[in-house]
Design a protein around this motif. Structure first.
Motif, PDB file in Angstrom:
ATOM      1  N   ILE A 196     -12.450 -22.447 -20.418  1.00  0.00           N
ATOM      2  CA  ILE A 196     -12.527 -23.901 -20.520  1.00  0.00           C
ATOM      3  C   ILE A 196     -12.427 -24.367 -21.959  1.00  0.00           C
ATOM      4  CG2 ILE A 196     -14.041 -25.892 -20.176  1.00  0.00           C
ATOM      5  CD1 ILE A 196     -15.074 -24.520 -17.643  1.00  0.00           C
ATOM      6  N   GLU A 197     -13.144 -23.718 -22.856  1.00  0.00           N
ATOM      7  CA  GLU A 197     -13.172 -24.168 -24.259  1.00  0.00           C
ATOM      8  C   GLU A 197     -11.794 -24.133 -24.897  1.00  0.00           C
ATOM      9  OE1 GLU A 197     -15.502 -23.194 -28.463  1.00  0.00           O
ATOM     10  OE2 GLU A 197     -16.148 -22.255 -26.586  1.00  0.00           O
ATOM     11  N   THR A 198     -11.008 -23.096 -24.621  1.00  0.00           N
ATOM     12  CA  THR A 198      -9.708 -22.958 -25.286  1.00  0.00           C
ATOM     13  C   THR A 198      -8.577 -23.687 -24.564  1.00  0.00           C
ATOM     14  OG1 THR A 198      -9.348 -20.863 -24.112  1.00  0.00           O
ATOM     15  CG2 THR A 198     -10.308 -20.755 -26.330  1.00  0.00           C
ATOM     16  N   ARG A 199      -8.610 -23.757 -23.215  1.00  0.00           N
ATOM     17  CA  ARG A 199      -7.490 -24.327 -22.472  1.00  0.00           C
ATOM     18  C   ARG A 199      -7.725 -25.767 -22.014  1.00  0.00           C
ATOM     19  NH1 ARG A 199      -3.651 -20.983 -20.329  1.00  0.00           N
ATOM     20  NH2 ARG A 199      -2.482 -22.935 -20.417  1.00  0.00           N
ATOM     21  N   ILE A 200      -8.984 -26.117 -21.763  1.00  0.00           N
ATOM     22  CA  ILE A 200      -9.273 -27.434 -21.177  1.00  0.00           C
ATOM     23  C   ILE A 200      -9.789 -28.434 -22.208  1.00  0.00           C
ATOM     24  CG2 ILE A 200     -10.645 -28.668 -19.455  1.00  0.00           C
ATOM     25  CD1 ILE A 200      -8.421 -26.870 -18.307  1.00  0.00           C
ATOM     26  N   TRP A 201     -10.686 -28.011 -23.073  1.00  0.00           N
ATOM     27  CA  TRP A 201     -11.291 -28.962 -24.005  1.00  0.00           C
ATOM     28  C   TRP A 201     -10.299 -29.633 -24.956  1.00  0.00           C
ATOM     29  CZ3 TRP A 201     -16.681 -26.515 -25.617  1.00  0.00           C
ATOM     30  CH2 TRP A 201     -17.550 -26.662 -24.531  1.00  0.00           C
ATOM     31  N   PRO A 202      -9.207 -29.005 -25.365  1.00  0.00           N
ATOM     32  CA  PRO A 202      -8.265 -29.726 -26.241  1.00  0.00           C
ATOM     33  C   PRO A 202      -7.474 -30.829 -25.542  1.00  0.00           C
ATOM     34  CG  PRO A 202      -8.057 -27.338 -26.513  1.00  0.00           C
ATOM     35  CD  PRO A 202      -8.881 -27.570 -25.281  1.00  0.00           C
ATOM     36  N   LEU A 203      -7.499 -30.892 -24.211  1.00  0.00           N
ATOM     37  CA  LEU A 203      -6.705 -31.875 -23.476  1.00  0.00           C
ATOM     38  C   LEU A 203      -7.296 -33.272 -23.615  1.00  0.00           C
ATOM     39  CD1 LEU A 203      -6.168 -29.906 -20.135  1.00  0.00           C
ATOM     40  CD2 LEU A 203      -4.552 -30.119 -22.028  1.00  0.00           C
ATOM     41  N   PRO A 204      -6.463 -34.328 -23.488  1.00  0.00           N
ATOM     42  CA  PRO A 204      -6.993 -35.697 -23.486  1.00  0.00           C
ATOM     43  C   PRO A 204      -7.959 -35.899 -22.323  1.00  0.00           C
ATOM     44  CG  PRO A 204      -4.598 -35.705 -23.752  1.00  0.00           C
ATOM     45  CD  PRO A 204      -4.978 -34.293 -23.404  1.00  0.00           C
ATOM     46  N   ALA A 205      -8.999 -36.664 -22.544  1.00  0.00           N
ATOM     47  CA  ALA A 205     -10.001 -36.895 -21.500  1.00  0.00           C
ATOM     48  C   ALA A 205      -9.382 -37.527 -20.255  1.00  0.00           C
ATOM     49  CB  ALA A 205     -11.120 -37.780 -22.038  1.00  0.00           C
ATOM     50  N   ARG A 206      -8.336 -38.317 -20.441  1.00  0.00           N
ATOM     51  CA  ARG A 206      -7.712 -38.993 -19.296  1.00  0.00           C
ATOM     52  C   ARG A 206      -7.043 -38.023 -18.335  1.00  0.00           C
ATOM     53  NH1 ARG A 206      -4.390 -39.993 -23.673  1.00  0.00           N
ATOM     54  NH2 ARG A 206      -2.267 -39.129 -23.523  1.00  0.00           N
ATOM     55  N   ARG A 207      -6.861 -36.764 -18.734  1.00  0.00           N
ATOM     56  CA  ARG A 207      -6.243 -35.789 -17.844  1.00  0.00           C
ATOM     57  C   ARG A 207      -7.176 -35.377 -16.693  1.00  0.00           C
ATOM     58  NH1 ARG A 207      -2.126 -32.722 -20.408  1.00  0.00           N
ATOM     59  NH2 ARG A 207      -2.134 -31.361 -18.596  1.00  0.00           N
ATOM     60  N   ILE A 208      -8.471 -35.634 -16.831  1.00  0.00           N
ATOM     61  CA  ILE A 208      -9.405 -35.316 -15.747  1.00  0.00           C
ATOM     62  C   ILE A 208      -9.167 -36.284 -14.593  1.00  0.00           C
ATOM     63  CG2 ILE A 208     -11.829 -35.265 -15.037  1.00  0.00           C
ATOM     64  CD1 ILE A 208     -12.570 -34.369 -17.809  1.00  0.00           C
ATOM     65  N   ASN A 209      -8.935 -35.751 -13.414  1.00  0.00           N
ATOM     66  CA  ASN A 209      -8.730 -36.573 -12.238  1.00  0.00           C
ATOM     67  C   ASN A 209     -10.026 -37.307 -11.907  1.00  0.00           C
ATOM     68  OD1 ASN A 209      -7.276 -37.572 -10.026  1.00  0.00           O
ATOM     69  ND2 ASN A 209      -8.117 -36.011  -8.671  1.00  0.00           N
ATOM     70  N   GLY A 210     -10.015 -38.627 -12.059  1.00  0.00           N
ATOM     71  CA  GLY A 210     -11.225 -39.432 -11.881  1.00  0.00           C
ATOM     72  C   GLY A 210     -11.527 -40.277 -13.096  1.00  0.00           C
ATOM     73  N   ILE A 211     -10.853 -39.984 -14.216  1.00  0.00           N
ATOM     74  CA  ILE A 211     -10.948 -40.843 -15.403  1.00  0.00           C
ATOM     75  C   ILE A 211      -9.688 -41.689 -15.440  1.00  0.00           C
ATOM     76  CG2 ILE A 211     -11.070 -40.940 -17.919  1.00  0.00           C
ATOM     77  CD1 ILE A 211     -12.658 -38.409 -17.927  1.00  0.00           C
ATOM     78  N   GLY A 212      -9.812 -42.937 -15.002  1.00  0.00           N
ATOM     79  CA  GLY A 212      -8.677 -43.829 -14.932  1.00  0.00           C
ATOM     80  C   GLY A 212      -8.412 -44.530 -16.255  1.00  0.00           C
ATOM     81  N   PRO A 213      -7.420 -45.444 -16.268  1.00  0.00           N
ATOM     82  CA  PRO A 213      -7.058 -46.140 -17.511  1.00  0.00           C
ATOM     83  C   PRO A 213      -8.212 -46.899 -18.155  1.00  0.00           C
ATOM     84  CG  PRO A 213      -5.356 -46.453 -15.838  1.00  0.00           C
ATOM     85  CD  PRO A 213      -6.514 -45.780 -15.160  1.00  0.00           C
ATOM     86  N   THR A 226     -10.788 -36.424 -26.411  1.00  0.00           N
ATOM     87  CA  THR A 226     -10.497 -35.157 -25.740  1.00  0.00           C
ATOM     88  C   THR A 226     -11.622 -34.785 -24.775  1.00  0.00           C
ATOM     89  OG1 THR A 226     -11.593 -33.747 -27.361  1.00  0.00           O
ATOM     90  CG2 THR A 226      -9.298 -34.389 -27.825  1.00  0.00           C
ATOM     91  N   ILE A 227     -11.309 -33.861 -23.882  1.00  0.00           N
ATOM     92  CA  ILE A 227     -12.323 -33.366 -22.953  1.00  0.00           C
ATOM     93  C   ILE A 227     -13.430 -32.649 -23.721  1.00  0.00           C
ATOM     94  CG2 ILE A 227     -12.749 -31.832 -20.990  1.00  0.00           C
ATOM     95  CD1 ILE A 227      -9.881 -32.355 -20.091  1.00  0.00           C
ATOM     96  N   GLY A 228     -13.071 -31.965 -24.792  1.00  0.00           N
ATOM     97  CA  GLY A 228     -14.069 -31.289 -25.603  1.00  0.00           C
ATOM     98  C   GLY A 228     -15.046 -32.256 -26.246  1.00  0.00           C
ATOM     99  N   GLU A 229     -14.530 -33.390 -26.740  1.00  0.00           N
ATOM    100  CA  GLU A 229     -15.417 -34.398 -27.325  1.00  0.00           C
ATOM    101  C   GLU A 229     -16.325 -34.999 -26.259  1.00  0.00           C
ATOM    102  OE1 GLU A 229     -12.463 -35.907 -30.940  1.00  0.00           O
ATOM    103  OE2 GLU A 229     -12.435 -36.918 -28.995  1.00  0.00           O
ATOM    104  N   LEU A 230     -15.809 -35.140 -25.043  1.00  0.00           N
ATOM    105  CA  LEU A 230     -16.635 -35.629 -23.945  1.00  0.00           C
ATOM    106  C   LEU A 230     -17.725 -34.615 -23.600  1.00  0.00           C
ATOM    107  CD1 LEU A 230     -17.180 -37.739 -21.747  1.00  0.00           C
ATOM    108  CD2 LEU A 230     -15.432 -36.620 -20.342  1.00  0.00           C
ATOM    109  N   ALA A 231     -17.362 -33.332 -23.611  1.00  0.00           N
ATOM    110  CA  ALA A 231     -18.347 -32.282 -23.313  1.00  0.00           C
ATOM    111  C   ALA A 231     -19.451 -32.237 -24.356  1.00  0.00           C
ATOM    112  CB  ALA A 231     -17.640 -30.927 -23.229  1.00  0.00           C
ATOM    113  N   ALA A 232     -19.115 -32.581 -25.594  1.00  0.00           N
ATOM    114  CA  ALA A 232     -20.101 -32.539 -26.678  1.00  0.00           C
ATOM    115  C   ALA A 232     -20.997 -33.770 -26.717  1.00  0.00           C
ATOM    116  CB  ALA A 232     -19.378 -32.390 -28.020  1.00  0.00           C
TER     117      ALA A 232
END
Length: 396
Positions: A196-213, A226-232
């Protein structure tokens, strides 16, 4: 707890890929699908075709999908065709053919069921071009985390349809949805929680299904991209900013946690029909046209309900004005209905509660709070075959 292996299969540029089977001479060229049923290719004497291009398009249509060659120019689904024409004027424009797409959808899903082999297979249908598959019960998946079975599924889908797909295999649905997008087209991505840390966290947060515009914009305004910033982010702060339920979900999703099962059947929440007009229509100046469209939408929804065996108590109306502002209104009836007269009458009541001074670009009708027709103890009395006047501006 036993390991879960959940696959998400997503067909690659599905509508466009189906069209390339029909017109193989377009392979490798930028192509968009959209604009209704217009722009049919013109057969030529030598067996080839003359295709329409975006350069000559004029209208209000949107891109339904685009080939990867077109996406390289910045063209994407949901973009207005006029805007797409400005980016890539020589892109080929093909009409949509939903009957053919549905046929190929059935073919690829049947191919997956052949490989999985369970009776019944644990497959969740998520629409015309994507499914979830629970591979956990398959005896051969433990050794390679489902890679061999996923490759077999991809091969069988191609054999039966001539189309490629991308598959993500992870411990849950949320991660698998993300994983299937990472190596498109024709991708196969396996992810563990350790990835998750290397492949998912660098992605934009909007890529998570359920985070709309709207949620994505709110997160960006708060400095989270990013998803990583959201996780932190501090969980308590997320609850404060987004509410207890959604804030908790954001924290869990960013850490790749998702316990949802693969659901093989689910009842629809609502059925709806809507249309975007070729030109903006005024409630007074275009009253006759709007009345006919309004009636047709109610007829279509009623037909959908009766064909699928549902009745509904909540009738909804959706309008989009020429300034792109969208309004909705709902009315809950004492009894569930499925006939056009009741639906149109209730939608007409909703219509009286919205401003009708501006021109309209979209009109929609929805029926919610659905139940199975057979489960209704006291069904509503069917209305007349022709709907009565609602007394709305569309009919005055």
């Amino acid at each position: 707890m036993p390991h879960r292996y959940i696959a998400h299969l997503d067909m690659d540029a599905f509508y466009a890929s189906v069209e390339l089977l029909r017109y193989p001479e377009l392979k490798g060229r930028p192509v968009v699908i959209g604009g209704g049923r217009r722009h049919q290719p013109e057969p030529l004497a030598d067996g080839s075709h003359r295709f329409a291009t975006l350069r000559h398009y004029a209208g209000r249509g949107v891109v339904t999908t685009a080939t990867y060659a077109a996406r390289a120019y910045g063209v994407h689904s949901g973009m207005g065709l006029m805007k797409a024409a400005a980016l890539a004027p020589d892109t080929v424009l093909l009409p949509v053919d939903f009957d053919e797409y549905r046929r190929y959808s059935k073919l690829f899903k049947a191919a997956v069921a052949e490989v999985v082999g369970d009776t019944p297979p644990v497959i969740e249908d998520r629409g015309i071009d994507e499914i979830y598959i629970d591979l956990s019960s398959q005896p051969q998946v433990e050794a390679d985390r489902g890679a061999a079975l996923a490759r077999a599924i991809k091969a069988r889908v191609f054999e039966r349809t001539g189309l490629s797909c991308s598959i993500g295999v992870t411990p849950n649905k949320l991660l698998s949805k993300l994983a299937s997008e990472l190596d498109k087209p024709d991708g196969l991505t396996l992810l563990r929680e350790a990835d998750i840390e290397t492949r998912i966290w660098p992605l934009p947060a909007r890529r998570i299904n359920g985070i709309g515009p709207k949620s994505s914009a709110r997160l960006e305004a708060l400095g989270i991209r990013t998803i990583g910033e959201l996780a932190a982010a501090d969980p308590a702060w997320l609850l404060e900013q987004f509410g207890r339920r959604y804030g908790a979900w954001l924290h869990a999703a960013a850490h790749g946690r998702d316990e949802r099962p693969v659901v093989t059947h689910s009842e629809p929440v609502s059925l709806s029909r809507e249309t975007t007009f070729d030109r903006d229509l005024h409630p007074r100046g275009d009253r006759a046209a709007l009345s006919a469209i309004f009636t047709q939408l109610c007829e279509q929804v009623a037909g959908d309900l009766q064909r699928k065996g549902y009745v509904g108590k909540t009738i909804g109306l959706k309008l989009r004005y020429d300034d792109f502002k969208t309004v909705t209104r709902d009315l809950t009836l004492p009894l569930a209905v499925d006939d056009i007269a009741s639906i149109r009458r209730a939608a007409g009541e909703c219509l009286k509660r919205v401003p009708l001074e501006r021109r309209l670009r979209l009109l929609g009708v929805r029926v919610g709070s659905l139940s199975r027709t057979a489960d209704v103890v006291t069904p509503a009395t069917p209305g007349p075959s022709k709907p009565p006047s609602t007394g709305s501006l569309f009919d005055d």
